[in-house]
Write a protein that holds these residues in place. Sequence first.
Motif, mmCIF file in Angstrom:
data_model
loop_
_atom_site.group_PDB
_atom_site.id
_atom_site.type_symbol
_atom_site.label_atom_id
_atom_site.label_comp_id
_atom_site.label_asym_id
_atom_site.label_seq_id
_atom_site.Cartn_x
_atom_site.Cartn_y
_atom_site.Cartn_z
ATOM 1 N N GLN A 38 22.808 -16.280 31.857
ATOM 2 C CA GLN A 38 22.981 -17.697 32.156
ATOM 3 C C GLN A 38 24.244 -18.269 31.516
ATOM 4 O O GLN A 38 24.806 -19.224 32.023
ATOM 5 C CB GLN A 38 21.748 -18.495 31.711
ATOM 6 C CG GLN A 38 20.483 -18.162 32.496
ATOM 7 C CD GLN A 38 20.633 -18.441 33.979
ATOM 8 O OE1 GLN A 38 21.281 -19.398 34.400
ATOM 9 N NE2 GLN A 38 20.031 -17.587 34.784
ATOM 10 N N GLY A 39 24.652 -17.697 30.374
ATOM 11 C CA GLY A 39 25.859 -18.183 29.710
ATOM 12 C C GLY A 39 25.653 -19.467 28.924
ATOM 13 O O GLY A 39 26.623 -20.051 28.438
ATOM 14 N N PHE A 40 24.410 -19.925 28.785
ATOM 15 C CA PHE A 40 24.107 -21.133 28.010
ATOM 16 C C PHE A 40 22.658 -21.063 27.534
ATOM 17 O O PHE A 40 21.856 -20.296 28.057
ATOM 18 C CB PHE A 40 24.331 -22.403 28.846
ATOM 19 C CG PHE A 40 23.481 -22.475 30.089
ATOM 20 C CD1 PHE A 40 22.203 -23.024 30.056
ATOM 21 C CD2 PHE A 40 23.964 -22.000 31.307
ATOM 22 C CE1 PHE A 40 21.420 -23.085 31.208
ATOM 23 C CE2 PHE A 40 23.186 -22.058 32.462
ATOM 24 C CZ PHE A 40 21.913 -22.604 32.408
ATOM 25 N N ASN A 41 22.350 -21.859 26.515
ATOM 26 C CA ASN A 41 20.970 -22.043 26.055
ATOM 27 C C ASN A 41 20.371 -23.141 26.903
ATOM 28 O O ASN A 41 20.911 -24.249 26.944
ATOM 29 C CB ASN A 41 20.927 -22.473 24.591
ATOM 30 C CG ASN A 41 21.427 -21.405 23.653
ATOM 31 O OD1 ASN A 41 21.240 -20.226 23.909
ATOM 32 N ND2 ASN A 41 22.059 -21.801 22.569
ATOM 33 N N PHE A 44 7.399 -26.301 30.685
ATOM 34 C CA PHE A 44 8.715 -26.455 30.095
ATOM 35 C C PHE A 44 8.924 -25.280 29.156
ATOM 36 O O PHE A 44 8.037 -24.943 28.374
ATOM 37 C CB PHE A 44 8.812 -27.763 29.308
ATOM 38 C CG PHE A 44 8.826 -28.994 30.175
ATOM 39 C CD1 PHE A 44 10.030 -29.607 30.494
ATOM 40 C CD2 PHE A 44 7.642 -29.538 30.659
ATOM 41 C CE1 PHE A 44 10.047 -30.740 31.296
ATOM 42 C CE2 PHE A 44 7.650 -30.669 31.450
ATOM 43 C CZ PHE A 44 8.850 -31.271 31.771
ATOM 44 N N PHE A 45 10.116 -24.634 29.233
ATOM 45 C CA PHE A 45 10.391 -23.519 28.334
ATOM 46 C C PHE A 45 11.858 -23.485 27.953
ATOM 47 O O PHE A 45 12.720 -23.976 28.672
ATOM 48 C CB PHE A 45 9.946 -22.180 28.946
ATOM 49 C CG PHE A 45 10.706 -21.736 30.164
ATOM 50 C CD1 PHE A 45 11.788 -20.870 30.049
ATOM 51 C CD2 PHE A 45 10.338 -22.163 31.429
ATOM 52 C CE1 PHE A 45 12.487 -20.446 31.180
ATOM 53 C CE2 PHE A 45 11.017 -21.744 32.560
ATOM 54 C CZ PHE A 45 12.104 -20.887 32.433
ATOM 55 N N THR A 46 12.121 -22.893 26.787
ATOM 56 C CA THR A 46 13.478 -22.724 26.300
ATOM 57 C C THR A 46 13.933 -21.296 26.590
ATOM 58 O O THR A 46 13.116 -20.378 26.693
ATOM 59 C CB THR A 46 13.573 -23.001 24.789
ATOM 60 O OG1 THR A 46 12.662 -22.142 24.092
ATOM 61 C CG2 THR A 46 13.239 -24.452 24.484
ATOM 62 N N ASP A 47 15.261 -21.125 26.720
ATOM 63 C CA ASP A 47 15.815 -19.828 27.100
ATOM 64 C C ASP A 47 17.131 -19.546 26.370
ATOM 65 O O ASP A 47 18.192 -19.545 26.975
ATOM 66 C CB ASP A 47 16.018 -19.775 28.615
ATOM 67 C CG ASP A 47 16.450 -18.409 29.113
ATOM 68 O OD1 ASP A 47 15.942 -17.398 28.602
ATOM 69 O OD2 ASP A 47 17.303 -18.363 30.015
ATOM 70 N N PRO A 48 17.061 -19.294 25.049
ATOM 71 C CA PRO A 48 18.266 -18.907 24.321
ATOM 72 C C PRO A 48 18.539 -17.419 24.503
ATOM 73 O O PRO A 48 17.692 -16.704 25.043
ATOM 74 C CB PRO A 48 17.887 -19.213 22.872
ATOM 75 C CG PRO A 48 16.413 -18.938 22.838
ATOM 76 C CD PRO A 48 15.890 -19.392 24.186
ATOM 77 N N PRO A 49 19.690 -16.928 24.024
ATOM 78 C CA PRO A 49 19.972 -15.495 24.148
ATOM 79 C C PRO A 49 19.537 -14.675 22.935
ATOM 80 O O PRO A 49 19.969 -13.545 22.776
ATOM 81 C CB PRO A 49 21.498 -15.471 24.300
ATOM 82 C CG PRO A 49 21.949 -16.621 23.469
ATOM 83 C CD PRO A 49 20.882 -17.686 23.672
ATOM 84 N N TYR A 50 18.660 -15.195 22.069
ATOM 85 C CA TYR A 50 18.334 -14.537 20.805
ATOM 86 C C TYR A 50 17.863 -13.103 20.963
ATOM 87 O O TYR A 50 18.233 -12.247 20.183
ATOM 88 C CB TYR A 50 17.276 -15.310 20.029
ATOM 89 C CG TYR A 50 17.644 -16.744 19.757
ATOM 90 C CD1 TYR A 50 18.964 -17.110 19.469
ATOM 91 C CD2 TYR A 50 16.690 -17.730 19.789
ATOM 92 C CE1 TYR A 50 19.300 -18.425 19.221
ATOM 93 C CE2 TYR A 50 17.018 -19.050 19.538
ATOM 94 C CZ TYR A 50 18.319 -19.382 19.252
ATOM 95 O OH TYR A 50 18.643 -20.682 19.016
ATOM 96 N N GLY A 51 17.045 -12.814 21.922
ATOM 97 C CA GLY A 51 16.525 -11.468 22.079
ATOM 98 C C GLY A 51 17.528 -10.467 22.603
ATOM 99 O O GLY A 51 17.258 -9.273 22.600
ATOM 100 N N ILE A 52 18.671 -10.962 23.059
ATOM 101 C CA ILE A 52 19.686 -10.069 23.622
ATOM 102 C C ILE A 52 21.029 -10.212 22.921
ATOM 103 O O ILE A 52 22.024 -9.694 23.394
ATOM 104 C CB ILE A 52 19.844 -10.307 25.141
ATOM 105 C CG1 ILE A 52 20.070 -11.788 25.452
ATOM 106 C CG2 ILE A 52 18.632 -9.774 25.885
ATOM 107 C CD1 ILE A 52 20.303 -12.097 26.906
ATOM 108 N N ASP A 53 21.061 -10.912 21.761
ATOM 109 C CA ASP A 53 22.305 -11.066 20.995
ATOM 110 C C ASP A 53 22.941 -9.711 20.754
ATOM 111 O O ASP A 53 22.230 -8.727 20.605
ATOM 112 C CB ASP A 53 22.011 -11.731 19.640
ATOM 113 C CG ASP A 53 21.886 -13.247 19.735
ATOM 114 O OD1 ASP A 53 22.375 -13.797 20.712
ATOM 115 O OD2 ASP A 53 21.295 -13.845 18.828
ATOM 116 N N PRO A 54 24.253 -9.588 20.723
ATOM 117 C CA PRO A 54 25.232 -10.682 20.747
ATOM 118 C C PRO A 54 25.637 -11.111 22.151
ATOM 119 O O PRO A 54 26.514 -11.940 22.327
ATOM 120 C CB PRO A 54 26.424 -10.093 20.008
ATOM 121 C CG PRO A 54 26.379 -8.639 20.341
ATOM 122 C CD PRO A 54 24.903 -8.308 20.455
#
Length: 152
Positions: free
Chosen positions: A136-139, A121-131
């Motif tokens: 994916q368009g979602f967390n 299981f893993f999470t995939d937010p856009p933090y490393g590529i902000d802004p």
Amino acid sequence: MATTFSEVFSGHDPVTIYEGFEFTEGPVWHPEGYLLFSDIPANTIYRYVPGGDPEPFLTPSGNSKGLTFDRQGQLLACEHGGRRVSRMSGNGSMETLVHQYDGKSLNSPNDLVVHSSGSIFFTDPPYGIDPDPGAQGFNGVYRLDPDGTLLC
């Protein structure tokens, strides 16, 4: 039931073991007696043996964040630079387990855990590529099954 740090660890204060890193994450303890952790901007996974100084374990690390071990004891990493979840092979190189979902690149894999079934299981937010909101368009929270099936 204990609800605060001091209740759980009465009489024990946290101790700084080393300073001077840029942005650390993902500490994981290896059964052989050492700690691995990521320094994201330094693009390095460090190895710390108690009583010594942290030493580079893997450089470049794909700007790894979360680290853990799979059921076979292999290191797994969430790489925001590589936009993938990777596994260390027997020769020490990192191989891609997953880098896209629904035909689009992952955003910036962050943290992961392995279930007793072997699913990751893993999470995939856009933090490393902000802004940028990411491809994916979602967390998302994903499950990668041992057979390679990826679910969101």
